[in-house]
Design a protein around this motif. Structure first.
Motif, PDB file in Angstrom:
ATOM      1  N   THR A  51       2.576  -8.517   7.063  1.00  0.00           N
ATOM      2  CA  THR A  51       3.262  -8.149   5.821  1.00  0.00           C
ATOM      3  C   THR A  51       4.688  -7.689   6.104  1.00  0.00           C
ATOM      4  OG1 THR A  51       1.173  -7.478   4.784  1.00  0.00           O
ATOM      5  CG2 THR A  51       3.200  -6.621   3.811  1.00  0.00           C
ATOM      6  N   ALA A  52       4.861  -6.867   7.137  1.00  0.00           N
ATOM      7  CA  ALA A  52       6.188  -6.382   7.493  1.00  0.00           C
ATOM      8  C   ALA A  52       7.101  -7.540   7.901  1.00  0.00           C
ATOM      9  CB  ALA A  52       6.085  -5.356   8.622  1.00  0.00           C
ATOM     10  N   TYR A  53       6.534  -8.517   8.598  1.00  0.00           N
ATOM     11  CA  TYR A  53       7.320  -9.688   8.985  1.00  0.00           C
ATOM     12  C   TYR A  53       7.783 -10.466   7.747  1.00  0.00           C
ATOM     13  CZ  TYR A  53       8.501 -14.329  10.691  1.00  0.00           C
ATOM     14  OH  TYR A  53       9.157 -15.517  10.925  1.00  0.00           O
ATOM     15  N   MET A  54       6.876 -10.626   6.786  1.00  0.00           N
ATOM     16  CA  MET A  54       7.254 -11.331   5.558  1.00  0.00           C
ATOM     17  C   MET A  54       8.381 -10.596   4.841  1.00  0.00           C
ATOM     18  SD  MET A  54       3.766 -12.853   3.837  1.00  0.00           S
ATOM     19  CE  MET A  54       2.871 -11.291   3.816  1.00  0.00           C
ATOM     20  N   ALA A  55       8.278  -9.280   4.778  1.00  0.00           N
ATOM     21  CA  ALA A  55       9.304  -8.488   4.108  1.00  0.00           C
ATOM     22  C   ALA A  55      10.649  -8.610   4.815  1.00  0.00           C
ATOM     23  CB  ALA A  55       8.872  -7.025   4.049  1.00  0.00           C
ATOM     24  N   ALA A  56      10.624  -8.615   6.144  1.00  0.00           N
ATOM     25  CA  ALA A  56      11.866  -8.683   6.915  1.00  0.00           C
ATOM     26  C   ALA A  56      12.495 -10.069   6.878  1.00  0.00           C
ATOM     27  CB  ALA A  56      11.594  -8.272   8.355  1.00  0.00           C
ATOM     28  N   SER A  57      11.664 -11.101   7.001  1.00  0.00           N
ATOM     29  CA  SER A  57      12.177 -12.469   7.101  1.00  0.00           C
ATOM     30  C   SER A  57      12.696 -13.010   5.773  1.00  0.00           C
ATOM     31  CB  SER A  57      11.094 -13.402   7.649  1.00  0.00           C
ATOM     32  OG  SER A  57       9.973 -13.438   6.778  1.00  0.00           O
ATOM     33  N   SER A  58      12.276 -12.396   4.668  1.00  0.00           N
ATOM     34  CA  SER A  58      12.648 -12.906   3.345  1.00  0.00           C
ATOM     35  C   SER A  58      13.761 -12.093   2.693  1.00  0.00           C
ATOM     36  CB  SER A  58      11.424 -12.918   2.420  1.00  0.00           C
ATOM     37  OG  SER A  58      10.918 -11.603   2.242  1.00  0.00           O
ATOM     38  N   SER A  59      14.379 -11.170   3.442  1.00  0.00           N
ATOM     39  CA  SER A  59      15.392 -10.302   2.844  1.00  0.00           C
ATOM     40  C   SER A  59      16.378  -9.839   3.911  1.00  0.00           C
ATOM     41  CB  SER A  59      14.719  -9.077   2.208  1.00  0.00           C
ATOM     42  OG  SER A  59      14.236  -8.202   3.221  1.00  0.00           O
ATOM     43  N   SER A  60      17.325  -9.030   3.488  1.00  0.00           N
ATOM     44  CA  SER A  60      18.250  -8.377   4.419  1.00  0.00           C
ATOM     45  C   SER A  60      17.908  -6.905   4.562  1.00  0.00           C
ATOM     46  CB  SER A  60      19.700  -8.539   3.925  1.00  0.00           C
ATOM     47  OG  SER A  60      20.073  -9.898   3.932  1.00  0.00           O
ATOM     48  N   ASP A  61      16.636  -6.576   4.351  1.00  0.00           N
ATOM     49  CA  ASP A  61      16.181  -5.195   4.455  1.00  0.00           C
ATOM     50  C   ASP A  61      15.781  -4.847   5.888  1.00  0.00           C
ATOM     51  OD1 ASP A  61      16.455  -4.578   1.742  1.00  0.00           O
ATOM     52  OD2 ASP A  61      14.472  -5.377   1.264  1.00  0.00           O
ATOM     53  N   LEU A  62      15.887  -3.567   6.199  1.00  0.00           N
ATOM     54  CA  LEU A  62      15.244  -2.997   7.379  1.00  0.00           C
ATOM     55  C   LEU A  62      13.862  -2.544   6.934  1.00  0.00           C
ATOM     56  CD1 LEU A  62      18.246  -0.832   8.580  1.00  0.00           C
ATOM     57  CD2 LEU A  62      17.266  -2.717   9.893  1.00  0.00           C
ATOM     58  N   VAL A  63      12.836  -2.981   7.640  1.00  0.00           N
ATOM     59  CA  VAL A  63      11.455  -2.708   7.242  1.00  0.00           C
ATOM     60  C   VAL A  63      10.835  -1.734   8.231  1.00  0.00           C
ATOM     61  CG1 VAL A  63       9.205  -3.714   6.716  1.00  0.00           C
ATOM     62  CG2 VAL A  63      11.297  -5.037   6.287  1.00  0.00           C
ATOM     63  N   THR A  64      10.239  -0.667   7.713  1.00  0.00           N
ATOM     64  CA  THR A  64       9.533   0.279   8.558  1.00  0.00           C
ATOM     65  C   THR A  64       8.068   0.332   8.160  1.00  0.00           C
ATOM     66  OG1 THR A  64       9.570   2.527   9.460  1.00  0.00           O
ATOM     67  CG2 THR A  64       9.980   2.300   7.098  1.00  0.00           C
ATOM     68  N   VAL A  65       7.260   0.936   9.011  1.00  0.00           N
ATOM     69  CA  VAL A  65       5.821   1.077   8.761  1.00  0.00           C
ATOM     70  C   VAL A  65       5.522   2.551   8.559  1.00  0.00           C
ATOM     71  CG1 VAL A  65       3.503   0.794   9.724  1.00  0.00           C
ATOM     72  CG2 VAL A  65       5.244  -0.987  10.084  1.00  0.00           C
ATOM     73  N   GLY A  66       4.899   2.879   7.431  1.00  0.00           N
ATOM     74  CA  GLY A  66       4.539   4.265   7.134  1.00  0.00           C
ATOM     75  C   GLY A  66       3.042   4.459   7.267  1.00  0.00           C
ATOM     76  N   ILE A  67       2.639   5.443   8.028  1.00  0.00           N
ATOM     77  CA  ILE A  67       1.222   5.705   8.270  1.00  0.00           C
ATOM     78  C   ILE A  67       0.686   6.663   7.210  1.00  0.00           C
ATOM     79  CG2 ILE A  67      -0.482   6.524   9.932  1.00  0.00           C
ATOM     80  CD1 ILE A  67       1.072   4.046  10.858  1.00  0.00           C
ATOM     81  N   LEU A  68      -0.406   6.272   6.570  1.00  0.00           N
ATOM     82  CA  LEU A  68      -1.036   7.136   5.573  1.00  0.00           C
ATOM     83  C   LEU A  68      -1.517   8.419   6.247  1.00  0.00           C
ATOM     84  CD1 LEU A  68      -1.997   7.212   2.562  1.00  0.00           C
ATOM     85  CD2 LEU A  68      -4.221   6.410   3.412  1.00  0.00           C
ATOM     86  N   PRO A  69      -0.977   9.586   5.870  1.00  0.00           N
ATOM     87  CA  PRO A  69      -1.360  10.826   6.557  1.00  0.00           C
ATOM     88  C   PRO A  69      -2.737  11.309   6.125  1.00  0.00           C
ATOM     89  CG  PRO A  69       0.177  11.311   4.795  1.00  0.00           C
ATOM     90  CD  PRO A  69       0.042   9.821   4.841  1.00  0.00           C
ATOM     91  N   SER A 105       1.509  15.630  -2.350  1.00  0.00           N
ATOM     92  CA  SER A 105       2.227  14.786  -3.310  1.00  0.00           C
ATOM     93  C   SER A 105       1.737  13.347  -3.319  1.00  0.00           C
ATOM     94  CB  SER A 105       3.727  14.801  -2.996  1.00  0.00           C
ATOM     95  OG  SER A 105       4.014  13.971  -1.875  1.00  0.00           O
ATOM     96  N   GLY A 106       1.257  12.863  -2.160  1.00  0.00           N
ATOM     97  CA  GLY A 106       0.813  11.479  -2.051  1.00  0.00           C
ATOM     98  C   GLY A 106       1.939  10.479  -1.915  1.00  0.00           C
ATOM     99  N   ASP A 107       3.197  10.970  -1.870  1.00  0.00           N
ATOM    100  CA  ASP A 107       4.359  10.080  -1.805  1.00  0.00           C
ATOM    101  C   ASP A 107       4.980   9.997  -0.419  1.00  0.00           C
ATOM    102  OD1 ASP A 107       4.191   9.567  -4.547  1.00  0.00           O
ATOM    103  OD2 ASP A 107       5.448  11.300  -5.053  1.00  0.00           O
ATOM    104  N   TYR A 108       4.363  10.652   0.552  1.00  0.00           N
ATOM    105  CA  TYR A 108       4.938  10.716   1.889  1.00  0.00           C
ATOM    106  C   TYR A 108       4.006  10.090   2.918  1.00  0.00           C
ATOM    107  CZ  TYR A 108       8.613  13.839   0.218  1.00  0.00           C
ATOM    108  OH  TYR A 108       9.696  14.373  -0.440  1.00  0.00           O
ATOM    109  N   PHE A 109       4.623   9.435   3.909  1.00  0.00           N
ATOM    110  CA  PHE A 109       3.892   8.766   4.980  1.00  0.00           C
ATOM    111  C   PHE A 109       4.469   9.219   6.316  1.00  0.00           C
ATOM    112  CE2 PHE A 109       3.361   6.284   1.232  1.00  0.00           C
ATOM    113  CZ  PHE A 109       2.145   5.622   1.328  1.00  0.00           C
ATOM    114  N   TRP A 110       3.626   9.208   7.347  1.00  0.00           N
ATOM    115  CA  TRP A 110       4.130   9.514   8.683  1.00  0.00           C
ATOM    116  C   TRP A 110       5.029   8.377   9.164  1.00  0.00           C
ATOM    117  CZ3 TRP A 110      -1.410  10.908  10.644  1.00  0.00           C
ATOM    118  CH2 TRP A 110      -1.694  12.246  10.317  1.00  0.00           C
ATOM    119  N   ASN A 111       6.078   8.741   9.865  1.00  0.00           N
ATOM    120  CA  ASN A 111       7.009   7.771  10.422  1.00  0.00           C
ATOM    121  C   ASN A 111       6.529   7.335  11.803  1.00  0.00           C
ATOM    122  OD1 ASN A 111       9.219   6.275  11.246  1.00  0.00           O
ATOM    123  ND2 ASN A 111      10.480   8.073  11.696  1.00  0.00           N
TER     124      ASN A 111
END
Length: 339
Positions: free
Chosen positions: A111-129, A173-179
């Motif tokens: 999924t991260a590869y699809m997001a990166a390859s189809s845009s000019s975004d920097l894509v990160t992975v957030g771990i559900l805490p 809050s449910g809006d934060y993920f581990w980096n």
């Protein structure tokens, strides 16, 4: 004491017959051909890498003149990959993280590869805490969108190692993920981000190409020691996040392994070999990592016990992060041989 200067944790076997480096390599090979995997390391670890990954191309081992943290290290790889294939998509991954669910990791990476390859975004992975943790960085997720029915979020901001009160609020809050500090993008996006947000580093890497080793090393030594999280990701406006839950741990201290590996009926976790040599009587919520000798306890709880050939660590699990303070004491007392 398992992780030492001469054998850092990426070369350790933690709950597996493979080292963390070998596990990382095997995970990535599912999505990435081995000839497209590069390793950035220091000269001290090149031979160990070659031993652990027989057949791995030596041309794909990039050697830092000295450790300078992740921003310069990743820059080395970005410049080299750009030289080889300016249309590539790059992913950066630590070699010393623990991932329990390899299949889910592979899906998230796709999924991260699809997001990166189809845009000019920097894509990160957030771990559900799954708990508040003041030893990790956090990603504040913003608006949600989908890529091929998979959720992706705009990133509002990074917060590095909040205090425990704030970490609890983030969890609630449910809006934060581990980096996890995994980043993917087109090589051109990485390249442009370095040039825009870290121009001095970019100029140094540019100058290093074509220089002899002495001159290149001199330039490298002038670089600031800085993580890519600070140098680029906290400043970038084009950052998106793929959420993940694949049994991740950065193995920052021994206590975190108690949340990762299965416990017995008394809440004890046994690691190392052989596990049948661990005998705990009326003992609860302990982690024991042995090296073959008998480890026996009676009537204790909440302890971390780590045994190697030349050292034993015993600490309360709530004090595990203070091992770094112990390391400083050993340095100050001239006991570098223990490190």
């Amino acid at each position: 004491p398992k992780s030492r200067n001469i054998l850092p944790k990426q070369f350790l076997k933690i709950g597996s017959n493979n080292t963390l480096l070998q596990e990382t390599y095997e995970r990535l090979k599912v999505n990435v051909p081995s000839e497209n995997i590069l390793i950035v390391t220091s000269k001290d670890y090149v031979e160990e890498i070659k031993k652990e990954l027989p057949g791995f191309s030596e041309n794909n081992i990039l050697v830092e003149p000295s450790p300078k943290n992740t921003a310069p290290a990743i820059a080395l790889a970005v410049w080299e990959i750009n030289r080889r294939d300016s249309d590539a998509v790059i992913g950066t991954f630590a070699s010393d993280h623990l991932v329990r669910n390899k299949e889910e990791f592979v899906k998230v990476l796709a999924t991260a590869y699809m997001a990166a390859s189809s845009s000019s975004d920097l894509v990160t992975v957030g771990i559900l805490p799954n708990k508040p943790d003041d030893s990790l960085g956090y990603i504040h997720a913003g608006s949600e969108f989908e890529i091929e029915s998979k959720s992706v979020f705009k990133v509002k901001r990074f917060t590095e190692k909040p205090d425990m009160t704030l970490a609890k609020a983030f969890l609630a809050s449910g809006d934060y993920f581990w980096n996890a500090s995994y980043f993917l993008s087109k090589v051109s996006t990485f390249f442009d981000s370095y040039r825009k947000l870290m121009p001095e580093l970019s100029q140094v890497i540019d100058k290093m190409y074509g220089k002899n080793e002495v001159e290149a090393n001199r330039l490298w030594f002038s670089l600031e020691n800085i993580a890519i999280d600070y140098g680029i990701m906290e400043k970038a406006k084009n950052l998106v996040m793929v959420p993940a839950d694949f049994g991740w741990s950065d193995v920052g201290n021994w206590a975190v392994l108690m949340d990762v590996f299965p416990k017995n009926s008394d809440g004890n976790v046994f690691l190392g070999e052989p596990r049948e040599n661990h005998v705990l009587l009326d003992s609860k919520n302990c982690l024991v990592y042995g090296n073959g000798s008998l480890v026996a306890t009676i009537g204790v709880s909440d302890l971390i016990i780590v045994q190697t050939q030349d050292a034993i660590l015993i600490c309360h699990k709530d004090q595990a992060q203070k091992v770094k303070n112990l390391v400083e004491i050993l340095k100050n007392e001239g006991k570098e041989s223990c490190l």
